[in-house]
Scaffold this active site. Structure first.
Site, PDB file in Angstrom:
ATOM      1  CE  LYS A   1     -50.626 -24.269 -39.574  1.00  0.00           C
ATOM      2  NZ  LYS A   1     -50.008 -24.697 -40.871  1.00  0.00           N
TER       3      LYS A   1
ATOM      4  CD  GLU B   1     -62.387 -16.156 -46.455  1.00  0.00           C
ATOM      5  OE1 GLU B   1     -62.652 -15.039 -46.012  1.00  0.00           O
ATOM      6  OE2 GLU B   1     -61.523 -16.365 -47.334  1.00  0.00           O
ATOM      7  CG  LEU B   2     -64.555 -24.189 -45.251  1.00  0.00           C
ATOM      8  CD1 LEU B   2     -65.586 -25.142 -44.683  1.00  0.00           C
ATOM      9  CD2 LEU B   2     -63.206 -24.412 -44.594  1.00  0.00           C
TER      10      LEU B   2
ATOM     11  CD1 TRP C   1     -51.401 -26.510 -49.470  1.00  0.00           C
ATOM     12  CD2 TRP C   1     -51.619 -25.880 -51.600  1.00  0.00           C
ATOM     13  NE1 TRP C   1     -52.270 -27.385 -50.082  1.00  0.00           N
ATOM     14  CE2 TRP C   1     -52.423 -27.018 -51.398  1.00  0.00           C
ATOM     15  CE3 TRP C   1     -51.615 -25.311 -52.877  1.00  0.00           C
ATOM     16  CZ2 TRP C   1     -53.199 -27.596 -52.396  1.00  0.00           C
ATOM     17  CZ3 TRP C   1     -52.391 -25.874 -53.878  1.00  0.00           C
ATOM     18  CH2 TRP C   1     -53.159 -27.009 -53.636  1.00  0.00           C
ATOM     19  CG  ASN C   2     -54.990 -21.636 -52.650  1.00  0.00           C
ATOM     20  OD1 ASN C   2     -54.852 -21.539 -51.442  1.00  0.00           O
ATOM     21  ND2 ASN C   2     -56.027 -21.152 -53.274  1.00  0.00           N
TER      22      ASN C   2
ATOM     23  CB  CYS D   1     -61.317 -21.139 -52.732  1.00  0.00           C
ATOM     24  SG  CYS D   1     -61.081 -19.371 -52.750  1.00  0.00           S
TER      25      CYS D   1
ATOM     26  N   GLY E   1     -59.068 -22.926 -46.062  1.00  0.00           N
ATOM     27  CA  GLY E   1     -58.505 -24.231 -46.399  1.00  0.00           C
ATOM     28  C   GLY E   1     -59.591 -25.206 -46.780  1.00  0.00           C
ATOM     29  N   GLY E   2     -59.267 -26.484 -46.689  1.00  0.00           N
ATOM     30  CA  GLY E   2     -60.169 -27.530 -47.139  1.00  0.00           C
ATOM     31  C   GLY E   2     -61.219 -27.908 -46.095  1.00  0.00           C
TER      32      GLY E   2
ATOM     33  CD  GLU F   1     -61.991 -27.224 -53.370  1.00  0.00           C
ATOM     34  OE1 GLU F   1     -61.687 -27.726 -52.278  1.00  0.00           O
ATOM     35  OE2 GLU F   1     -62.090 -25.999 -53.556  1.00  0.00           O
TER      36      GLU F   1
HETATM   37  P1  NAD Z   1     -55.836 -27.723 -45.715  1.00  0.00           P
HETATM   38  O1  NAD Z   1     -57.180 -27.690 -45.157  1.00  0.00           O
HETATM   39  O2  NAD Z   1     -55.141 -29.013 -45.833  1.00  0.00           O
HETATM   40  O3  NAD Z   1     -54.834 -26.786 -44.912  1.00  0.00           O
HETATM   41  C1  NAD Z   1     -55.115 -25.425 -44.682  1.00  0.00           C
HETATM   42  C2  NAD Z   1     -54.350 -24.969 -43.463  1.00  0.00           C
HETATM   43  O4  NAD Z   1     -54.873 -25.634 -42.331  1.00  0.00           O
HETATM   44  C3  NAD Z   1     -52.855 -25.284 -43.498  1.00  0.00           C
HETATM   45  O5  NAD Z   1     -52.161 -24.197 -42.917  1.00  0.00           O
HETATM   46  C4  NAD Z   1     -52.751 -26.499 -42.598  1.00  0.00           C
HETATM   47  O6  NAD Z   1     -51.493 -26.660 -41.987  1.00  0.00           O
HETATM   48  C5  NAD Z   1     -53.808 -26.150 -41.557  1.00  0.00           C
HETATM   49  N1  NAD Z   1     -54.311 -27.285 -40.798  1.00  0.00           N
HETATM   50  C6  NAD Z   1     -54.637 -28.509 -41.266  1.00  0.00           C
HETATM   51  N2  NAD Z   1     -55.061 -29.283 -40.230  1.00  0.00           N
HETATM   52  C7  NAD Z   1     -55.004 -28.531 -39.107  1.00  0.00           C
HETATM   53  C8  NAD Z   1     -55.296 -28.761 -37.733  1.00  0.00           C
HETATM   54  N3  NAD Z   1     -55.744 -29.946 -37.306  1.00  0.00           N
HETATM   55  N4  NAD Z   1     -55.120 -27.766 -36.854  1.00  0.00           N
HETATM   56  C9  NAD Z   1     -54.687 -26.554 -37.266  1.00  0.00           C
HETATM   57  N5  NAD Z   1     -54.359 -26.277 -38.542  1.00  0.00           N
HETATM   58  C10 NAD Z   1     -54.531 -27.251 -39.464  1.00  0.00           C
HETATM   59  O7  NAD Z   1     -56.002 -26.993 -47.086  1.00  0.00           O
HETATM   60  P2  NAD Z   1     -54.925 -26.846 -48.181  1.00  0.00           P
HETATM   61  O8  NAD Z   1     -54.789 -28.205 -48.809  1.00  0.00           O
HETATM   62  O9  NAD Z   1     -53.725 -26.161 -47.647  1.00  0.00           O
HETATM   63  O10 NAD Z   1     -55.667 -25.828 -49.189  1.00  0.00           O
HETATM   64  C11 NAD Z   1     -56.533 -26.240 -50.173  1.00  0.00           C
HETATM   65  C12 NAD Z   1     -57.977 -26.036 -49.748  1.00  0.00           C
HETATM   66  O11 NAD Z   1     -58.217 -24.700 -49.313  1.00  0.00           O
HETATM   67  C13 NAD Z   1     -58.940 -26.244 -50.894  1.00  0.00           C
HETATM   68  O12 NAD Z   1     -59.993 -27.056 -50.464  1.00  0.00           O
HETATM   69  C14 NAD Z   1     -59.437 -24.841 -51.223  1.00  0.00           C
HETATM   70  O13 NAD Z   1     -60.668 -24.774 -51.825  1.00  0.00           O
HETATM   71  C15 NAD Z   1     -59.394 -24.176 -49.913  1.00  0.00           C
HETATM   72  N6  NAD Z   1     -59.268 -22.716 -50.067  1.00  0.00           N
HETATM   73  C16 NAD Z   1     -60.338 -21.925 -49.766  1.00  0.00           C
HETATM   74  C17 NAD Z   1     -60.267 -20.557 -49.932  1.00  0.00           C
HETATM   75  C18 NAD Z   1     -61.435 -19.672 -49.598  1.00  0.00           C
HETATM   76  O14 NAD Z   1     -61.269 -18.481 -49.439  1.00  0.00           O
HETATM   77  N7  NAD Z   1     -62.630 -20.168 -49.466  1.00  0.00           N
HETATM   78  C19 NAD Z   1     -59.093 -19.967 -50.372  1.00  0.00           C
HETATM   79  C20 NAD Z   1     -58.020 -20.788 -50.671  1.00  0.00           C
HETATM   80  C21 NAD Z   1     -58.113 -22.170 -50.493  1.00  0.00           C
END
Ligand code: NAD
Length: 511
Positions: A191, A266-267, A167-168, A300, A244-245, A398
């Protein structure tokens, strides 16, 4: 701010009317499709009041999206490479034509300042243009083998790529992950985060408008545990790219391993922004602000650990605190605003609990004045936690908010040791006038991206990704083409006496 709430809701409604035909849902085969799952409410981050609602896509919509993407991909790869390039270029033009509508919709949904949203939309158009140029340059090679054979290596698309984004930076991560996959000849199911689906859905519709086959970019609007899991199980999905995370990342990488399909991860990070005493300190202060307060720290690559040489640590923290008190915090829709709220209530609670943990562990807490901000909404002012040790929770976890942990160090060796003392390895920076030291530190810090006397610049043409717990694989630069394709070796018999038969091979050729 009641006025701002009204403005955000009406901006969101106008954006949904203009870009999504008035309905929030998934984009499947070029149409907006209503979800079949539970209701999801989006809040205005600036006020905490409801913005709009939609229904989670659910398993049936997810399955239809994956099937449609596989069909569309066959049509896409049947086009000439040059034609695919022309259509991606047209997508860039379509994004530019709707830039203001996309930026305001992103701003209303995420709370990110409008000027940042405008910048991100422009970057996504650039990404489309960059990847358009690669479509007809996905080339294989010829390998010299010690036998009567002509061997070519073809680069073939994976098929359907599932892109899961956070979402960021919703539209930015959509462009970052979807466009290289398309350039490599794949279809994509995107997604987006359940908190921020709006501009991703708009992207799916703009792709059709620009001439991409309907279904080539499917967008499934829904939650991870429901729609996301259904997509991970879809047999058409041949690869996953995830931003994501760490917790969701581990779950998704596990699902890919069980199905034996590849993934790019990409975490998050806990990047070290290292300031040596010989640095241009005013420039480093500006860089430190950019590193952690841009996007309210929801980045991130955020420079969330500020390592400052002990002889200037106290002075530097004072300079940073003074400069941060001048950051223009306010209504995200105001083009002059430099920092907005964090995106959602869950993140708001998470950030505040970690600031409290930092204070409890003995950090000196400097909080920039809130000004006339409302009590409601997800506002976290720029916050500096000084005198922190690298073992503290706020130095290891983080935070993903506008909160920096300032850590003193004695010398170069200690700075490198502290920088590397987390499981993450996404980014880092060093501020120094000593060019030799700058290169030594860049080589020694374990990170996928490192800046010298700067911070936060990334570009679609440059590989980006993590070391260690920050992930693996690269989805930008030339490296992405390798990630989104698979190699196929084709052997052609050219010998006068063909090397057929069990076990017979000329010297040096096995198999
Ligand atoms: P999140 O991991 O909660 O969610 C990310 C995505 O994964 C969302 O679309 C969510 O719906 C989906 N998701 C979650 N569980 C799932 C599952 N079991 N099956 C399929 N999809 C699933 O992360 P967030 O809270 O949305 O974003 C914040 C995190 O993302 C932070 O930790 C940040 O550092 C990281 N991030 C990393 C980068 C990068 O390029 N490295 C860029 C942006 C954000």
């Amino acid at each position: 701010m009641a006025q701002a709430a009204f403005a955000a809701a009406s901006v969101a409604a106008r954006g949904v009317a203009a870009l999504l035909g008035g309905r929030v849902g998934s984009v499947v085969d070029g149409q907006v499709v209503a979800g079949q799952g539970s209701a999801i409410t989006l809040d205005d981050p600036a006020t905490g009041l409801p913005l709009l609602g939609y229904a989670d896509a659910g398993a049936a919509v997810a399955r239809a999206a994956a099937e449609g993407a596989a069909r569309a991909q066959r049509g896409w790869i049947a086009l000439s490479a040059a034609e695919r390039g022309r259509r991606l270029w047209a997508l860039g033009a379509a994004i530019r034509a709707e830039a203001e509508a996309l930026a305001t919709l992103e701003c209303a949904n995420t709370g990110k300042p409008l000027r940042d949203c405008r910048g991100e939309v422009a970057r996504v158009a650039e990404m489309a243009e960059y990847w358009a140029g690669w479509c007809d340059k996905v080339e294989g090679r010829v390998v010299s083998v010690p036998s009567g054979h002509f061997v070519t290596v073809r680069r073939e698309p994976m098929g359907v790529v599932l892109a899961i984004t956070p979402w960021n930076a919703p539209l930015f991560t959509c462009g970052w992950n979807v466009l290289p996959a398309l350039a490599a000849g794949n279809g994509v199911v995107l997604k987006p985060s359940e908190y921020t689906p709006l501009t991703s859905c708009a992207f799916g519709l703009l792709a059709v408008k620009a001439g991409l086959p309907a279904g080539l970019v499917q967008v499934v609007a829904g939650a991870g545990a429901t729609s996301g899991e259904a997509l991970l199980a879809a047999p058409e999905v041949a690869m996953v790219t995830f931003v994501g995370g760490a917790v969701s990342g581990a779950r998704i990488a596990g699902a890919c391993a069980a199905r034996m399909i590849p993934c790019v991860m990409e975490l998050g990070g806990k990047s070290a922004n290292i300031v040596f005493a010989d640095a241009d300190l005013p420039a480093a202060v500006q860089g430190a602000q950019q590193a952690i307060f841009a996007g309210s720290g929801q980045s991130c690559v955020a420079g969330s650990r500020l390592l400052v040489q002990r002889s200037v640590h106290h002075r530097f923290v004072e300079m940073l605190a003074e400069a941060s008190s001048r950051i223009r915090l306010g209504d995200p829709m105001d083009a002059a605003t430099e920092a907005g709220p964090v995106c959602n209530a869950r993140q708001f609670d998470h950030v505040r609990s970690l600031v409290a943990a930092g204070a409890a562990e003995g950090a000196d807490v400097f909080i920039a004045p809130r000004g006339a901000l409302p009590e409601a909404g997800f506002w976290v002012p720029p916050t500096i936690l000084a005198g922190v040790t690298n073992e503290a929770r706020v130095a290891q976890e983080e935070i993903f908010g506008p909160v920096v942990a300032a850590i003193p160090f004695e010398d170069e060796a200690e700075a490198i040791a502290i920088a590397n003392a987390t499981p993450f390895g996404l980014a880092g920076a060093a501020w120094t006038r000593d060019v030799g030291r700058a290169h030594r530190v860049a080589a020694a810090v374990r990170a996928g991206t490192f800046w010298i006397n700067g911070y936060r610049t990334i570009h679609v043409s440059v590989p980006f990704g993590g070391f260690g717990a920050s992930g693996h694989g690269r989805s930008s630069g030339q490296e992405a083409l390798a990630a989104y394709t698979q190699a196929k070796a084709v052997w052609v018999e050219t010998g006068v006496e063909p090397a057929l038969g069990f076990g017979h091979r000329p010297a040096g050729v096995g198999g």
